[in-house]
Design an enzyme around this catalytic site. Structure first.
Site, PDB file in Angstrom:
ATOM      1  N   HIS A  69       8.570 -29.010  29.553  1.00 47.83           N
ATOM      2  CA  HIS A  69       8.190 -28.158  28.432  1.00 47.83           C
ATOM      3  C   HIS A  69       8.300 -26.692  28.853  1.00 47.83           C
ATOM      4  O   HIS A  69       8.010 -26.351  30.006  1.00 47.83           O
ATOM      5  CB  HIS A  69       6.763 -28.462  27.957  1.00 47.83           C
ATOM      6  CG  HIS A  69       6.466 -27.728  26.688  1.00 47.83           C
ATOM      7  ND1 HIS A  69       5.998 -26.450  26.695  1.00 47.83           N
ATOM      8  CD2 HIS A  69       6.638 -28.081  25.392  1.00 47.83           C
ATOM      9  CE1 HIS A  69       5.875 -26.043  25.435  1.00 47.83           C
ATOM     10  NE2 HIS A  69       6.263 -27.010  24.620  1.00 47.83           N
ATOM     11  N   GLU A 103      14.477 -27.487  22.487  1.00 47.32           N
ATOM     12  CA  GLU A 103      13.378 -26.588  22.164  1.00 47.32           C
ATOM     13  C   GLU A 103      13.729 -25.192  22.652  1.00 47.32           C
ATOM     14  O   GLU A 103      13.432 -24.857  23.817  1.00 47.32           O
ATOM     15  CB  GLU A 103      12.087 -27.058  22.838  1.00 47.32           C
ATOM     16  CG  GLU A 103      11.721 -28.479  22.477  1.00 47.32           C
ATOM     17  CD  GLU A 103      10.209 -28.725  22.504  1.00 47.32           C
ATOM     18  OE1 GLU A 103       9.738 -29.423  21.616  1.00 47.32           O
ATOM     19  OE2 GLU A 103       9.525 -28.192  23.394  1.00 47.32           O
TER      20      GLU A 103
HETATM   21  P1  13P Z   1       5.020 -25.046  18.210  1.00 44.83           P
HETATM   22  O1  13P Z   1       5.376 -26.070  17.155  1.00 44.83           O
HETATM   23  O2  13P Z   1       3.608 -24.623  18.170  1.00 44.83           O
HETATM   24  O3  13P Z   1       6.011 -23.893  18.200  1.00 44.83           O
HETATM   25  O4  13P Z   1       5.201 -25.766  19.628  1.00 44.83           O
HETATM   26  C1  13P Z   1       6.298 -26.640  19.766  1.00 44.83           C
HETATM   27  C2  13P Z   1       6.288 -27.309  21.050  1.00 44.83           C
HETATM   28  O5  13P Z   1       5.841 -26.778  22.059  1.00 44.83           O
HETATM   29  C3  13P Z   1       6.852 -28.664  21.080  1.00 44.83           C
HETATM   30  O6  13P Z   1       6.928 -29.154  22.370  1.00 44.83           O
END
Ligand code: 13P
Length: 262
Positions: free
Chosen positions: A97, A169
């Site tokens: 992450h 992401e």
């Molecule tokens: P947010 O949806 O708060 O931007 O976070 C997304 C996330 O960290 C998914 O792993």
């Protein structure tokens, strides 16, 4: 046809009491939905894992850890092993992450070892991939994604790659005001699938799920899910309350029906 995924990482939210309340409410909110075509996960903090796994038992919601160590046991103060996660009832583990990369110095070389360990004990790794704002500005997004992806799966036999969930992401879109635009998400997901095709072949690329995370909400989720190469949503803030995640689960179940019919 790839099974779509609805997932949320709770990050450092929801202790034991809140986890029980969350599970009870989510279960009742999604009880009337047909979720048979999708996979649903929540990633509680470590101390809530066993409680959450119990509270979701017998429901379509599986539980996962937000990180783990690559070793089986030993002198790794503050760390948690894959088998410890399994023992608490976890089915998934999140790796790489952006907050772990940014604040805790996680590297993709460590992620590669963790993927290997997770796969060897039967946990499903959710591997996050994403470029920084600077890498995006430099036009290097796809090069960075290729490097992260190929490092993470290095050493895995091709036929096992579809067991991994890839989460695109973009680091600049996590915890931000807005998600990446659907056009931008479409380009990156297509690029990731092309990298998989080149390195693992067409059939593996077609079977591997690539989900999107970064400022997803019930409002913007539908447009993102309608992108051909998007296989689900990974949500933070908008799913920290059960009503928010219930809406995301509903969006993903509806998208699965649309994609099946197409
Ligand atoms: P947010 O949806 O708060 O931007 O976070 C997304 C996330 O960290 C998914 O792993």
């Amino acid at each position: 046809m790839r099974r779509l995924v609805a997932g949320t990482g709770w990050k450092m939210n929801n202790g034991i009491a809140d986890s029980i309340r969350y599970a009870e409410e989510l279960r009742s909110r999604i009880a009337g939905l047909d979720t048979s075509a999708i996979d649903i996960y929540v990633l509680p903090p470590f101390t809530s894992l066993a409680t959450a796994a119990n509270a979701f038992a017998g429901s379509p919601v599986a539980v996962g850890g937000q990180n783990m160590h690559w070793d089986d046991s030993g002198s790794w103060t503050g760390e948690i092993s894959a088998s410890m996660l399994l023992e608490t009832g976890c089915r998934y583990v999140e790796l790489a992450h952006s907050e772990r990369l940014q604040h805790f110095g996680e590297t993709y070389e460590a992620v590669r070892r963790k993927v290997d360990k997770a796969m060897s004990v039967g946990l499903i790794p959710i591997v996050c991939l994403g470029e920084t704002a600077q890498e995006k500005a430099d036009g290097r997004a796809d090069e960075v994604l290729a490097d992260q992806l190929l490092t993470s799966i290095d050493g895995q036999p091709d036929e096992r790659v579809p067991e991994i969930i890839l989460a695109y992401e973009p680091r600049w879109a996590i915890g931000a005001a807005e998600a990446a635009s659907p056009e931008y998400v479409e380009e990156r997901h297509r690029a990731l699938r092309t990298i998989l095709r080149k390195h693992c072949g067409e059939e593996i690329a077609e079977r591997t799920r690539i989900i999107y995370g970064g400022s997803v909400t019930p409002e913007n989720g539908r447009d993102i899910l309608d992108i051909k190469d998007v296989d689900g949503l990974f949500v933070g803030r908008a799913a920290w309350k059960p009503e928010g995640f219930a809406r995301i689960v509903e969006l993903v179940s509806d998208a699965a029906k649309r994609k099946q019919a197409a």
